[in-house]
Design an enzyme around this catalytic site. Sequence first.
Site: not given
Length: 376
Positions: A215-217
């Site tokens: 998860v990085h957006r």
Amino acid sequence: MKKIITVIGARPQIIKAAALSRAFETHWKGEVEEILVHTGQHYDDKLSAVFFDEMNIPRPKYQLEVGSGMHGAQTAKMMIDLEEVILKEKPDAVVVYGDTNSTLAAALVASKLHIPLVHIEAGLRSFNKSMPEEINRILCDHCSTLLFSPTENGIKNLEREGFDTSAEGPYNADHPLPVHCGDVMLDNSLYFAQKASESKQLPDAISGDFALATVHRPYNTDDPKRLEAVMKSLLAIQPKHGMQVVLPLHPRTKHLLEKHLPELYTVMKTSSAMVLCEPLGYLDMILLESKAKLVVSDSGGVQKEAYFFKTPCIVLRSETEWTELIESGAARLSFDLSTLDENITALLQHPPSQWPAFYGDGNAAEFIAQKMMEVL
Ligand code: UD1
Ligand code: UDP
């Protein structure tokens, strides 16, 4: 001897660049000089240095050390330094990958200096301009001379925007050539899969079936309420579906958890439902992707690698530029977290029976290098 400058900066670009550097080294040694320029957008060893070592990527001749920052300042700093490098080296072409701020900075500088720009991973569209990547990739495509699209859908997008796949040379930014080439990420996955399975092991903390998550957006991380909901949904996968979740944490996400949700972060670190770890090297990562029952991710690259290893994927986004993954049934969009459980169940109970070769045959980099040598 052709001189090419390849601009990299963020983790996925370093990984993608490995394939083309390998192709030049294997088939065009002595005919092309490739100079790598690292903008420094990613600078932690686990987001950058690790890949040079394990994927045998040539050392960058220039390290711009731009670091993190607001988009405008970060991109502007890159442009100032890149202009100097390009003026000094006078390359025959500049190669860029994907859609990050490093891609945009190099695209603008190269095109204003009238150096042919080669965009690898051209034509992808999410049709969501609130993503910084969507702006970056559209602008980059429209400055490029050679546009290498990994997918048929990418080529269709470019045709809709006026690009002509039957254009005849000589090519330039006003008369560009879009080419369907396959995906350099598949080249790498095939090339490194055996090495990964021979040299790497799953983390000891995994004790059975597991899902791999990343998860990085910004839309999943920057709003603390959303970040909390995403992480709580990941923690709930083990009790509901009987799979631990392995989560190699992107530093962006880690910083925001530490800042806004320290208690939840402690739960994530101690819960047996989750195996939390630092960002992984490429070999560890592809081993996990190949052994996982499920991938849950908002990453562009990870959703495709899941497909390469025939692992079903939940995409934590409301749309994806890799639309063939959704159409084939190999992946499901689950930005709305209330749909997560039904989507996981559907993917596990009815995985696709076919995994068509949307991304080529593992020789995209050779094809790209050959075309560049012919055309530039
Ligand atoms: C960037 C790209 C994104 C890509 C992702 C790959 C843009 C606009 N975004 O997002 O398209 O999917 O890389 O991982 O180009 N940080 C560190 N150490 C680092 C790098 C970053 O701690 O080595 C932290 C900093 O707090 C920084 C934050 O992560 O502010 C975000 O980094 P940045 O490069 O701006 O964006 P990413 O989210 O990594
Ligand atoms: N990756 C990795 N270690 C990790 C997470 C991802 O090596 O801990 C690799 C992954 O295998 C893929 C690439 O990084 O090749 C994807 O990059 P990322 O998710 O950072 O960016 P995106 O593809 O979304 O732009």
